[in-house]
Design an enzyme around this catalytic site. Structure first.
Site, PDB file in Angstrom:
ATOM      1  CE  LYS A  72      59.786  44.422  86.022  1.00  0.00           C
ATOM      2  NZ  LYS A  72      58.498  43.753  85.716  1.00  0.00           N
ATOM      3  CB  SER A 103      57.230  46.733  83.680  1.00  0.00           C
ATOM      4  OG  SER A 103      57.182  45.372  83.374  1.00  0.00           O
TER       5      SER A 103
END
Lengths: 201, 201
Positions: A156, A119
DNA sequence: ATAATTACTGTAATTATATACAGTATATAG
DNA sequence: CTATATACTGTATATAATTACAGTAATTAT
């Protein structure tokens, strides 16, 4: 491992400093001289006490035979898969540890986290990379952070953070933003990413 | 600093191993025992010779008073911009050095190279990253290598290598393959990339 | 060809070091 | 109240360790 007294800690630090300075431990007489004892036996007895508490090992008959027992504070844990629930730093998550003295990167790293998934590939964070995480470094908008959402740990970029809306973004177009209301979902910011290690290319 | 003889090197390695193992240097008797000497004086004389050549310092009167003189081989250079012409490891290219003992990554790293440009971003190698380069690791098809083409240093993936055609590929679609005839152009493969450090995220 | 270096044995003395034993005094824990 | 821990002094001794001196022998440098 019991706590050392002030004096015992002073002696342990003296031993560490001596090793750092000269490359080998001091003798009883060295310690006595440094701390102003008039008898080397004072040092001897302190050493025995420190050994009894588990901080050193004394090799009998060997001159300067003092071995420092590795202090866990001096080791940086490498965290593999994080088990659901429980703290990141729980023992079962620790894959290995790295002596802090060997750490080339920022000395503000509390642990390394092994990256799972793709990701964050757009900013060069790949699966199996080790991310250096600082618990204390301030997390601001744009920081790459380690977050825990409903007991799942993820890495993230922090995009937005207000009282009832937090936006986390994957650095990979194939993933959607994660939008959380921290009043509804459980969200904890564990730290921010300050460095990266890749052990093989 | 003169070269050590085989035997002297053996003794120096023994000292280093002893320090690594126990945390302090060996005595003359320890050395004699380890190498089968029947007299501690054999060890003494070797130590004097090694000291004379500059590899250690002997503290007189102190037991185990052997100090290792920092060997430059124990430092890994970090190479910044490589000046055209001249070897990569030339002094003017060295940005800083890192003690080898602090290196967390493969111990087969000869130097770190600071990445310039974005030609390798697709495999997560970004500008300003430090790449650990091994001169000895075997370079095979698919390896990420450090090459020097007509005196310019570049990091690319090795795609094809035959007597009169070498193909290097950037891991970034915006760049074309580099096709070289090593009989016409000057090409040297300096090493292969085995690890990566990113000092800030 | 001669001196210096390397690579040891063997002995022995001096000094460095660990460590036991006998105390003193204060603080802390059960 | 008593045992245990802390924090030392002071003396003494066995042993650990450095280090000097006297050799032998082979190799390497000048």
């Amino acid at each position: 491992m019991k706590n050392l007294t002030k004096r015992q800690e002073e002696i342990l630090n003296l031993i560490k400093a001596h090793i750092l300075d000269l490359g080998f431990p001091p003798t009883r007489a060295d310690i006595a001289r440094s701390l102003g004892f008039k008898s080397p036996n004072a040092a001897e007895q302190h050493l025995r006490a420190i050994e009894k508490k588990g901080f050193i090992k004394i090799l009998s008959g060997a001159s300067r035979g003092i071995i420092l027992n590795d202090n866990e504070n001096d080791q940086i844990p490498v965290i593999g898969l994080v088990a659901a629930g429980g703290p990141i730093l729980a023992e079962e998550n620790v894959e290995k540890t790295i002596p802090r003295s060997n750490n080339l990167l920022s000395n503000d790293i509390d642990y390394y986290l092994r990256v799972k998934g793709d990701s964050m590939v757009d900013i060069g964070i790949f699966e199996e990379d080790l991310i250096g995480v600082s618990k204390s470094a301030n997390t601001k908008i744009g920081s790459v952070i380690v977050a825990r959402i409903n007991n799942e740990v993820t890495v993230k970029t922090l995009i937005e953070m207000s009282q009832n809306k937090v936006v986390l973004r994957a650095e990979n177009q194939e993933y959607d933003d994660i939008i959380i209301n921290p009043k509804v979902e459980e969200l904890a910011i564990e730290g921010s990413c300050v460095a990266l290690l890749r052990e093989s290319i």
